[in-house]
Write an enzyme that holds these catalytic residues in place. Structure first.
Site, PDB file in Angstrom:
ATOM      1  CE1 TYR A   1       2.365  12.014   7.644  1.00 45.46           C
ATOM      2  CE2 TYR A   1       0.177  12.960   7.692  1.00 45.46           C
ATOM      3  CZ  TYR A   1       1.016  11.914   7.386  1.00 45.46           C
ATOM      4  OH  TYR A   1       0.514  10.780   6.818  1.00 45.46           O
ATOM      5  CB  ILE A   2       2.778  14.740   3.689  1.00 41.94           C
ATOM      6  CG1 ILE A   2       2.144  13.478   4.301  1.00 41.94           C
ATOM      7  CG2 ILE A   2       3.461  14.417   2.358  1.00 41.94           C
ATOM      8  CD1 ILE A   2       1.058  12.828   3.467  1.00 41.94           C
TER       9      ILE A   2
ATOM     10  N   GLY B   1       0.811  -1.216   0.000  1.00 45.16           N
ATOM     11  CA  GLY B   1       0.000   0.000   0.000  1.00 45.16           C
ATOM     12  C   GLY B   1       0.843   1.263   0.000  1.00 45.16           C
TER      13      GLY B   1
ATOM     14  CG  HIS C   1      20.364   7.683  34.907  1.00 45.83           C
ATOM     15  ND1 HIS C   1      19.885   8.933  34.584  1.00 45.83           N
ATOM     16  CD2 HIS C   1      21.703   7.810  35.109  1.00 45.83           C
ATOM     17  CE1 HIS C   1      20.898   9.794  34.605  1.00 45.83           C
ATOM     18  NE2 HIS C   1      22.007   9.140  34.921  1.00 45.83           N
TER      19      HIS C   1
END
Ligand code: FAD
Length: 467
Positions: free
Chosen positions: A181-182, A39, A443
């Site tokens: 965003y694109i 896709g 950490h």
């Protein structure tokens, strides 16, 4: 006529996930795609854009490494970079093909169109047409780029995102229409590869829809790599110049007009669903005026045996939402039960620095009747962010004051798209500020900022001043 239990139309993330899950549930499944599997996401969207973002980020990281005593002037061969990106895409689409095969999904290349309630015709690229009978169908036909009238991608200088990601090299200059965003991701890629980029946006900021304290660092960083912004400007027409360049003509919302000359124009104004070529009248289904299918929380359309998932089923048009819906459709279409939970669908913009969100903002929470409590932790107080030389941005958490339950989070900064995962789990499962703050985090990591933002909301942060 051939028969199948579950027919899936569209082989993007929504479709292939539905097909594989339905096959895992012992159904006979046929997946039809006119373009092969993967896709938009794998072939023309998420994956190629992220590959090019990684590569172009590396260029600017090397250029700025002198602060660590590293002096490097990268030599960039954009052609080889594109080959690498194509290789990533091929490996992923090849993997999905193998997964379909291994799970027993029959994959057929062709365009599917309904001819009656339980039949589709499949037109193959070689012109042959045959029919397939099905019990249930999952429509996962996705979306395609919207265009501006007069800006046809059949004209050589005009590009959409799919064509921009398939360019053989970086243009010398690029005018980008749209700072969503694109538009922002592709502007970042090309600017970092040396293209002269101008972004034209009709709103007055980048990434409309995101809070301004999230977008501010993104705009600043984009400007620092040479992106020029024109806000409040609407693209109206373009013309060719004698020297092979093109001029983009824009009209200002305040009455001022602009002209931008560039080698190419990229139109990135959003995406629209693909539902008009499915022969929907044959099964009595009508999409909304915008072309989306309305579905219930089981992804069922108005016809009980037809499901719709992914971009074609509405916003947010994101790959992980398509997958989540595809899995629900597969369960329900194969006689099981499942329902969508959409409180915690994350969003991310993979720009520099990254933005990621999940659930409610503080304003959303107030609108929804909550009395929110908010905590923040800035990356400039994070030991790990300092060692990564990425100190811009913050983590913000929003929780219900009465329950302490996480309602949402917003992050701008390094690895925001990874950090949002923990907060998605918290929102989805109803964790409280105490739950996250009381969980010991490794950490030095960026994820400590998530813990500290929760501590800050509780008035207990150690490494930042409490609100
Ligand atoms: P699609 O992936 O669009 O697939 C639909 C498929 O259906 C296509 O292969 C098409 O050929 C096929 N099809 C259509 N009609 C027929 C028919 N009649 N017969 C047979 N086949 C048919 N999302 C994210 O979550 N994260 C990101 O970082 C991200 N980045 C992106 C970057 C870009 C540049 C773009 C364009 C998109 C990006 N997206 C991202 C969005 C994401 O690609 C989509 O949300 C996602 O692909 C939707 O999946 P889908 O299965 O609904 O449809």
């Amino acid at each position: 006529m051939a028969m199948t239990d579950v027919l899936v139309i569209g082989g993007g993330p929504g479709g292939y996930s539905a097909a594989i899950r339905a096959a895992q549930r012992d159904c006979d499944v046929t997946l039809v795609d006119r373009d092969g599997v993967g896709g938009t996401c794998l072939n023309h969207g998420c994956i190629p854009s992220k590959a090019l973002l990684t590569a172009s980020n590396l260029v600017t990281e090397l250029e700025s490494a002198s602060r660590m005593g590293i002096y490097a002037e990268p030599f960039v061969d954009v052609g080889e970079m594109i080959d690498w990106k194509d290789d990533v895409v091929d490996r992923l689409t090849g993997g999905v093909e193998k997964l379909c095969e291994a799970n027993g999904v029959t994959v057929r290349e062709g365009t599917a169109r309904f001819t009656d309630d339980h039949t589709v015709e499949i037109a193959a690229t070689d012109g042959t047409i045959d029919e397939l009978e099905f019990e249930t169908a999952v429509i996962a036909t996705g979306s395609h780029p919207m265009s501006v009238p007069g800006f046809s991608v059949n004209d050589d200088p005009i590009l959409n995102s799919r064509q921009a990601l398939a360019l053989e090299g970086a243009p010398r200059s690029l005018a980008v229409v749209g700072a969503g965003y694109i538009g922002m991701e592709l502007s970042t890629v090309f600017a970092k590869l040396g293209t002269d980029v101008t972004v034209v946006e009709m709103e007055d900021d980048v990434l409309p829809g995101y809070e301004s304290d999230l977008t501010r660092p993104v705009k600043k960083r984009a400007e620092s790599v040479g992106v020029d912004f024109q806000f409040g400007q609407v693209a109206v027409e373009w013309s060719r110049e004698g020297d092979g360049t093109v001029t983009l003509h824009t009209e200002g919302t305040d009455g001022t007009d602009h002209e931008t000359t560039a080698e190419r124009i990229l139109v990135a104004i959003g995406r629209e669903p693909v539902s008009d070529t499915l022969g929907l009248e044959a099964i009595g289904l009508e999409p909304t005026d915008a072309g989306f299918f309305e579905t219930d929380d089981r992804t069922r359309t108005a016809r009980d045996h037809v499901f719709a998932v992914g971009d074609v089923a509405g916003e947010p048009m994101l790959a992980h939402k398509a997958v989540a819906e595809g899995l629900v459709a597969a369960e329900v279409a194969s006689g099981g039960d499942a329902a969508l939970h959409d409180a915690a669908i994350p969003t991310a913009v993979f720009v520099d620095p990254e933005i990621a969100t999940v659930g409610l903002t503080e304003a959303d929470a107030r609108d929804a009747g909550h009395s929110p409590v908010v905590g923040e932790f800035p990356f400039n107080a994070s030991g790990r962010a300092l060692t990564l030389a990425e100190t811009e941005g913050f983590v913000r958490v929003v929780a219900g004051e009465d329950t302490g339950r996480l309602l949402g989070a917003q992050i701008v900064g390094p690895e925001a798209s990874e950090l949002i995962g923990e907060l998605g789990v918290a929102v989805e499962t109803g964790l409280t500020l105490e739950d996250v703050a009381g969980t010991v985090h490794m950490h030095p990591t960026l994820s400590e900022a998530v813990m500290e933002a929760c501590e800050n909301a509780l008035g207990q942060a150690i490494h930042t001043l409490n609100r």
